[in-house]
Design a protein around this motif. Structure first.
Motif, PDB file in Angstrom:
ATOM      1  N   ALA A  36     -22.471 -65.817  76.269  1.00  0.00           N
ATOM      2  CA  ALA A  36     -22.248 -66.244  74.880  1.00  0.00           C
ATOM      3  C   ALA A  36     -23.565 -66.667  74.232  1.00  0.00           C
ATOM      4  N   VAL A  37     -24.327 -67.462  74.943  1.00  0.00           N
ATOM      5  CA  VAL A  37     -25.602 -67.946  74.403  1.00  0.00           C
ATOM      6  C   VAL A  37     -26.567 -66.779  74.186  1.00  0.00           C
ATOM      7  N   LEU A  38     -26.623 -65.874  75.134  1.00  0.00           N
ATOM      8  CA  LEU A  38     -27.529 -64.728  75.000  1.00  0.00           C
ATOM      9  C   LEU A  38     -27.111 -63.805  73.858  1.00  0.00           C
ATOM     10  N   ARG A  39     -25.816 -63.629  73.634  1.00  0.00           N
ATOM     11  CA  ARG A  39     -25.341 -62.823  72.500  1.00  0.00           C
ATOM     12  C   ARG A  39     -25.804 -63.438  71.176  1.00  0.00           C
ATOM     13  N   ILE A  40     -25.795 -64.742  71.120  1.00  0.00           N
ATOM     14  CA  ILE A  40     -26.254 -65.435  69.914  1.00  0.00           C
ATOM     15  C   ILE A  40     -27.741 -65.186  69.706  1.00  0.00           C
ATOM     16  N   PHE A  41     -28.538 -65.409  70.741  1.00  0.00           N
ATOM     17  CA  PHE A  41     -29.986 -65.190  70.610  1.00  0.00           C
ATOM     18  C   PHE A  41     -30.297 -63.764  70.184  1.00  0.00           C
ATOM     19  N   ARG A  42     -29.534 -62.828  70.686  1.00  0.00           N
ATOM     20  CA  ARG A  42     -29.752 -61.413  70.368  1.00  0.00           C
ATOM     21  C   ARG A  42     -29.641 -61.137  68.865  1.00  0.00           C
TER      22      ARG A  42
ATOM     23  N   ARG B 280     -36.569 -63.279  63.910  1.00  0.00           N
ATOM     24  CA  ARG B 280     -37.878 -63.628  64.482  1.00  0.00           C
ATOM     25  C   ARG B 280     -37.938 -63.272  65.958  1.00  0.00           C
ATOM     26  N   GLY B 281     -38.501 -64.132  66.790  1.00  0.00           N
ATOM     27  CA  GLY B 281     -38.666 -63.824  68.210  1.00  0.00           C
ATOM     28  C   GLY B 281     -37.495 -64.199  69.090  1.00  0.00           C
ATOM     29  N   TRP B 282     -36.454 -64.807  68.536  1.00  0.00           N
ATOM     30  CA  TRP B 282     -35.324 -65.264  69.336  1.00  0.00           C
ATOM     31  C   TRP B 282     -34.648 -64.152  70.137  1.00  0.00           C
ATOM     32  N   PRO B 283     -34.534 -62.929  69.637  1.00  0.00           N
ATOM     33  CA  PRO B 283     -33.886 -61.878  70.441  1.00  0.00           C
ATOM     34  C   PRO B 283     -34.597 -61.592  71.768  1.00  0.00           C
ATOM     35  N   LEU B 284     -35.862 -61.981  71.891  1.00  0.00           N
ATOM     36  CA  LEU B 284     -36.563 -61.783  73.160  1.00  0.00           C
ATOM     37  C   LEU B 284     -35.886 -62.543  74.298  1.00  0.00           C
ATOM     38  N   LEU B 285     -35.228 -63.658  73.971  1.00  0.00           N
ATOM     39  CA  LEU B 285     -34.529 -64.428  74.996  1.00  0.00           C
ATOM     40  C   LEU B 285     -33.344 -63.669  75.574  1.00  0.00           C
ATOM     41  N   TYR B 286     -32.881 -62.643  74.862  1.00  0.00           N
ATOM     42  CA  TYR B 286     -31.796 -61.825  75.396  1.00  0.00           C
ATOM     43  C   TYR B 286     -32.234 -61.145  76.695  1.00  0.00           C
TER      44      TYR B 286
END
Length: 146
Positions: free
Chosen positions: A86-92, A96-102
Motif C-alpha cells: 500500500a505504501v509503495l503504491r502511494i509513493f509510485r 518529483r523523486g518519490w516514485p524512486l521509493l517504489y
C-alpha cells in the motif's frame, strides 16, 4: 460508491487511489497531510478506517479471509493493497523523486511487511493517538469520503 463530499467534484471514487488510514493515529494523520501537500496530480482520496464508508467498503472487498491492517490500506481500481505494498503504491503515484521509493518493491515482501508491521504495531507508543478522527479543513474536504 458514494461521491466525494463536494458537489463540485462529479468523479467517482474508482477514479482515484483511495487511501484508508487510522483516523486516530497521529502518524497516520501526518502521513495523510504529507500526501495532500504532495498530491499535485489530485490522484488520492482519503477515508478514516473507522468511518462507516470505509467499513462498508472493506466488508465488500475480497481479502482472501486475511485480516486487514488497521493503519494504511490503498484501493485502486477495485484492488486492495495492504502493508508495504500500500505504501509503495502511494509513493509510485507521487511527483518529483518519490516514485524512486517504489524500487523497494524488489525487496521480498515478507521483509517489507515485517518492517511495516513493526512500525504499525508501535505507532501509538511512538507518535501518540488522538481521541477522535481528524476533521479535514474546508479546503481539502473534497478529498475525503465518509
Amino acid at each position: 460508491m458514494k461521491e466525494p463530499h463536494s458537489s463540485q467534484d462529479n468523479s467517482t471514487a474508482s477514479s482515484y487511489s483511495l487511501v484508508l488510514f487510522d483516523g486516530v493515529c497521529r502518524f497516520c494523520n501526518g502521513w495523510v497531510q504529507f500526501l495532500i501537500r504532495r498530491d499535485s496530480a489530485d490522484r488520492f482520496r482519503f477515508s478514516a478506517i473507522q468511518s462507516d464508508y470505509a467499513q462498508a467498503l472493506l466488508s465488500q472487498s475480497c481479502t482472501g479471509g486475511k485480516p486487514l491492517p488497521d493503519s494504511i490500506i490503498v484501493i485502486e481500481n477495485g484492488t486492495v493493497y495492504t502493508h508495504s505494498a500500500a505504501v509503495l503504491r502511494i509513493f509510485r503515484q507521487l511527483g518529483r523523486g518519490w516514485p524512486l521509493l517504489y524500487g523497494f518493491i524488489l525487496v521480498p515482501r515478507p521483509l517489507r511487511d515485517a518492517a511495516y508491521r513493526w512500525i504499525a504495531k508501535r505507532r501509538y507508543a511512538i507518535f501518540g493517538k488522538y481521541d477522535s478522527c481528524m476533521v479535514p479543513t474546508e479546503q481539502v474536504r473534497r478529498k475525503f469520503f465518509g
